[in-house]
Write a protein that holds these residues in place. Structure first.
Motif, PDB file in Angstrom:
ATOM      1  N   GLN A   1       0.843  -1.203   0.000  1.00 40.81           N
ATOM      2  CA  GLN A   1       0.000   0.000   0.000  1.00 40.81           C
ATOM      3  C   GLN A   1       0.884   1.262   0.000  1.00 40.81           C
ATOM      4  OE1 GLN A   1      -2.876   0.505   3.266  1.00 40.81           O
ATOM      5  NE2 GLN A   1      -4.390   0.951   1.698  1.00 40.81           N
TER       6      GLN A   1
ATOM      7  N   THR B   1      -9.011   4.007   1.583  1.00 39.66           N
ATOM      8  CA  THR B   1      -7.937   3.007   1.707  1.00 39.66           C
ATOM      9  C   THR B   1      -7.028   3.323   2.907  1.00 39.66           C
ATOM     10  OG1 THR B   1      -6.551   4.216   0.131  1.00 39.66           O
ATOM     11  CG2 THR B   1      -7.897   2.439  -0.763  1.00 39.66           C
TER      12      THR B   1
ATOM     13  N   HIS C   1      -8.714   1.991   5.961  1.00 31.02           N
ATOM     14  CA  HIS C   1      -8.522   0.536   5.982  1.00 31.02           C
ATOM     15  C   HIS C   1      -7.079   0.192   6.369  1.00 31.02           C
ATOM     16  CE1 HIS C   1      -7.563  -3.415   4.218  1.00 31.02           C
ATOM     17  NE2 HIS C   1      -8.753  -3.737   4.704  1.00 31.02           N
TER      18      HIS C   1
ATOM     19  N   TRP D   1     -11.720  -5.228   2.832  1.00 32.74           N
ATOM     20  CA  TRP D   1     -10.871  -5.062   1.644  1.00 32.74           C
ATOM     21  C   TRP D   1     -11.530  -5.671   0.400  1.00 32.74           C
ATOM     22  CZ3 TRP D   1      -7.392  -1.887   0.103  1.00 32.74           C
ATOM     23  CH2 TRP D   1      -6.711  -2.157  -1.084  1.00 32.74           C
TER      24      TRP D   1
ATOM     25  N   ILE E   1     -13.723  -2.980  -0.824  1.00 38.79           N
ATOM     26  CA  ILE E   1     -12.954  -1.854  -1.375  1.00 38.79           C
ATOM     27  C   ILE E   1     -12.353  -2.254  -2.722  1.00 38.79           C
ATOM     28  CG2 ILE E   1     -10.879  -0.428  -1.045  1.00 38.79           C
ATOM     29  CD1 ILE E   1     -11.477  -0.399   1.930  1.00 38.79           C
TER      30      ILE E   1
ATOM     31  N   TYR F   1     -11.493  -0.466  -7.148  1.00 43.19           N
ATOM     32  CA  TYR F   1     -10.462  -0.851  -8.125  1.00 43.19           C
ATOM     33  C   TYR F   1     -11.035  -1.508  -9.382  1.00 43.19           C
ATOM     34  CZ  TYR F   1      -6.919  -0.037  -4.525  1.00 43.19           C
ATOM     35  OH  TYR F   1      -6.112   0.530  -3.576  1.00 43.19           O
TER      36      TYR F   1
END
Lengths: 105, 213
Positions: free
Chosen positions: B119, B155, B158, B203, B206, B211
């Motif tokens: 990340q 993000t 998260h 996730w 997300i 994405y």
């Protein structure tokens, strides 16, 4: 942990974690593959959302052991999430508008 | 201030407590589920807000052009793997194998740490390419200014959860080594597991919403 609960753990056999893992991995691969296929945007979005929620369900039910919990605990978890999903109603008109008429800004 | 004995008395279940509970569950587990629900509502707020802003905004970039899907797919795969190692840790302590539990917890923490490294790499790349909290450009062309904030906030929140999870896992592994958990008393490991699986679960959403779509 009490002996009572320990006994309860033994009453619930462990899920087949590897099978859950492979299912999650395959569903993820399918999701990624779908984005490379030329199809109507609305259909793609719908399929990706359904696959994502199937994966979420698998994690919650088997990895988080919700499948072996009592109905009351399942309800306590499910009800707020159902209420939260009502939030989606607020954006549904915009979403449908964009998906069905993508040429209109 | 609670003494160590006091904490243990508070933390450990009384015999039959779970059996007498209407949910047939330890209070720690019920409280953890309530916390996770409140956290899930926060994340659903983020994701619904993201969807509304994206629907209402113009000049939104195509995520498949901006994000490196190979890296993000690897990150997703990593979190799914770490969920498996987490259930292996719980399974080990329920069989009374304390050292194996600690090993699985450390492997899970390693998975989380690698995820955070990925990340960091992704964020650095995006910031370098011109995506910021206040304004965003992609290859020199301006894009919707809300793309950056919605991405970084969701993000980032998260990522904070993953960071907390890694610390919890390390703490759990340390406690396992000192003999805190046993075959009969392993609620703490189960709580860490619930939290970690929740991080994985969020996730998954997300990954799909930010994405892939």
């Amino acid at each position: 942990m009490s002996e009572v609960e320990h006994t309860e753990h033994e009453e619930h056999p462990e899920p087949n974690y590897l099978a859950v893992f492979f299912t999650l991995a395959v569903l993820t691969a399918i999701e990624i593959g779908l984005t490379f296929i030329n199809m109507p945007r609305g259909l793609l979005v719908m399929m990706l959302v359904v696959l994502a929620f199937v994966k979420v369900g698998l994690v919650a039910l088997y990895f988080m052991h919700l499948v072996s919990e009592k109905v009351l605990l399942k309800a306590i978890v499910a009800i707020p999430l159902i209420v939260a999903s009502i939030l989606l109603i607020g954006i549904t008109p915009d979403a449908l508008h964009k998906l069905l008429r993508p040429h209109i800004p | 201030m609670a003494t160590e004995a006091g904490w243990n008395e508070l933390y450990e279940s009384r015999p039959g407590a779970a059996e007498n509970s209407p949910m047939r569950a330890e209070w720690t587990k019920v409280m953890m589920w309530l916390f996770l629900i409140s956290d899930a509502l926060t994340f659903s707020g983020f994701l619904c807000g993201y969807a509304a802003l994206r629907m209402g905004g113009s000049n939104w970039p195509n995520p498949s052009k901006v994000f490196g899907i190979t890296l993000v797919s690897f990150m997703t795969f990593l979190l799914i793997c770490s969920s498996v190692t987490m259930v292996k840790a719980l399974s080990a302590i329920r069989k009374g194998n304390r050292s194996l539990m600690s090993v699985w917890l450390l492997v899970t923490a390693l998975g989380g740490a690698i995820f955070l490294g990925c990340q960091y790499y992704e964020w650095t790349h995006l910031i370098h390419e011109g995506i910021h909290l206040k304004y965003s450009k992609w290859h020199g062309q301006p894009i919707n200014s809300l793309f950056g904030p919605t991405f970084f906030v969701t993000t980032g929140f998260h990522g904070l959860h993953v960071t907390g999870g890694v610390l919890l896992l390390l703490f759990g592994a340390f406690q396992g080594m000192t003999g805190r958990y046993t075959k009969q008393n392993n609620d703490g490991v189960e709580m860490i597991g619930l939290y970690w699986h929740f991080v994985d679960l969020v996730w998954i959403l997300i990954f799909t919403f930010m994405y892939l779509i």
